[in-house]
Write an enzyme that holds these catalytic residues in place. Structure first.
Site, PDB file in Angstrom:
ATOM      1  N   ARG A 176       0.817  -1.214   0.000  1.00 40.51           N
ATOM      2  CA  ARG A 176       0.000   0.000   0.000  1.00 40.51           C
ATOM      3  C   ARG A 176       0.853   1.267   0.000  1.00 40.51           C
ATOM      4  O   ARG A 176       0.504   2.264   0.625  1.00 40.51           O
ATOM      5  CB  ARG A 176      -0.965  -0.004   1.189  1.00 40.51           C
ATOM      6  CG  ARG A 176      -1.890  -1.211   1.232  1.00 40.51           C
ATOM      7  CD  ARG A 176      -2.776  -1.307  -0.026  1.00 40.51           C
ATOM      8  NE  ARG A 176      -3.541  -2.540  -0.015  1.00 40.51           N
ATOM      9  CZ  ARG A 176      -3.182  -3.661  -0.651  1.00 40.51           C
ATOM     10  NH1 ARG A 176      -2.076  -3.671  -1.376  1.00 40.51           N
ATOM     11  NH2 ARG A 176      -3.929  -4.731  -0.588  1.00 40.51           N
ATOM     12  N   SER A 225     -12.017   0.188   1.963  1.00 43.28           N
ATOM     13  CA  SER A 225     -11.228  -0.299   3.090  1.00 43.28           C
ATOM     14  C   SER A 225     -10.605   0.882   3.834  1.00 43.28           C
ATOM     15  O   SER A 225      -9.899   1.691   3.250  1.00 43.28           O
ATOM     16  CB  SER A 225     -10.144  -1.244   2.576  1.00 43.28           C
ATOM     17  OG  SER A 225      -9.364  -1.738   3.636  1.00 43.28           O
ATOM     18  N   GLU A 295      -5.904   3.819   5.496  1.00 38.52           N
ATOM     19  CA  GLU A 295      -5.745   3.559   4.070  1.00 38.52           C
ATOM     20  C   GLU A 295      -6.531   4.598   3.276  1.00 38.52           C
ATOM     21  O   GLU A 295      -6.156   4.951   2.159  1.00 38.52           O
ATOM     22  CB  GLU A 295      -6.233   2.146   3.739  1.00 38.52           C
ATOM     23  CG  GLU A 295      -5.877   1.660   2.352  1.00 38.52           C
ATOM     24  CD  GLU A 295      -6.139   0.174   2.181  1.00 38.52           C
ATOM     25  OE1 GLU A 295      -6.806  -0.182   1.198  1.00 38.52           O
ATOM     26  OE2 GLU A 295      -5.689  -0.623   3.022  1.00 38.52           O
TER      27      GLU A 295
END
Length: 309
Positions: A176, A225, A295
């Protein structure tokens, strides 16, 4: 005081695209919350974007957004110029086994285009609600695949209007995360597919779409998410163990269906959603000792009198 943007417009270079002062951003986001952009810029093409960045005063903040599926805009709005890539930035082309997509192309569109040309390996993108620019910036992944697995190179424009080509190694993609400087705006990326029967690939895409619908609140006002999975853990399990499933603040709630999703129940503010997220982080830290990392990207300013966490 609301960000009107009229004074800022006088300081910006001429463009062939569209500049809009005080443009509402909330309706563009999947959460449907947030204040306006001081100025919103929709560039006509890469050359228009590069010329604008080269001529934009250095003290003017520049923020880029896609379809805002994984974005929270704070209630006070976003100072400076917010850039949204559409039009030619949403095009997808296939040559051999290579798929080149503009930064504004939907991840799902890229997966389906590859499938229609008999290419597999990119179907995991169909499970990521966003655009290619964001996918590259965060090395997005789902259902067994990540951008780093399939990308060959990406093109971007820096704050001075200079164009760069980054091969896979130069992107420095990790979980990520992308190592390219934050001021670089990705404009396109090329991915490597593999020859495969289109009907087989389509079946895998359909399975991913069904799995998302079964396990995630895909029809709700959400930002996808919320927290990255800490090493050795799953964020949703930590959140559930901390007793946060269904937790609500104002009009925001932790999803009962998948507790790594935050929901706007209809009247939430960005402050409600962010406060809820920070409450979840605190409870997880207290119960497990694990620090959750957002995130969802959070941009902009709180309203006067509010303090952003």
């Amino acid at each position: 005081m609301a960000l009107s943007g009229k004074d800022l417009l006088t300081r910006l270079p001429p463009v062939r695209g569209r500049l809009q002062a005080g443009a509402p951003l909330g309706p563009m986001t999947w959460f449907r919350v947030g204040g306006p952009a001081e100025v919103l810029f929709r560039p006509a093409d890469e050359e228009d974007l590069a010329a604008f960045l080269a001529g934009c005063p250095a003290d003017v903040p520049v923020t880029v957004i896609g379809v805002a599926s994984n974005l929270l805009v704070r209630d006070g709005g976003v100072p400076g110029v917010t850039i949204r890539l559409g039009g030619p930035f949403a095009e997808v082309a296939v040559e051999g086994t290579s798929v080149t997509a503009g930064a504004g192309a939907l991840d799902l569109t890229v997966a389906l285009t590859a499938q229609q040309h008999g290419l597999g390996g990119l179907e995991f993108l169909s499970g990521i609600p966003g655009t290619i620019g964001g996918a590259v910036r965060m090395n997005a992944g789902a259902y067994g695949g990540e951008v780093v697995d399939v990308i060959t190179d990406a093109r971007g424009i820096d704050r001075q209007g200079r164009t760069h080509i980054y091969d896979r190694d130069a992107l420095h993609l990790t979980y990520r995360h992308c190592g390219v400087p934050d001021d670089v705006i990705f404009t396109r990326a090329t991915f490597q597919g593999r020859p495969e029967d289109g009907s087989v690939v389509k079946a895998r895409i359909d399975a991913i779409q069904q799995a998302r619908a079964d396990s995630q609140p895909v029809r709700a006002r959400t930002g996808g998410s919320t927290f990255a999975n800490p090493e050795g853990h799953k964020a949703w399990q930590l959140i559930d163990a901390a007793g946060c499933r269904g937790l609500a603040i104002g009009g925001a709630q932790v999803s009962e269906k998948h507790c790594n999703f935050l929901l706007n129940l209809g009247d939430a503010t960005a402050a409600d959603i962010e406060s809820l997220g920070e409450t979840v982080r605190r409870r997880v830290r207290e119960t497990s000792g694990v620090e959750l990392r957002w995130e969802i990207r959070r941009i902009g300013l709180p309203l006067p009198g509010e303090v952003a966490p």
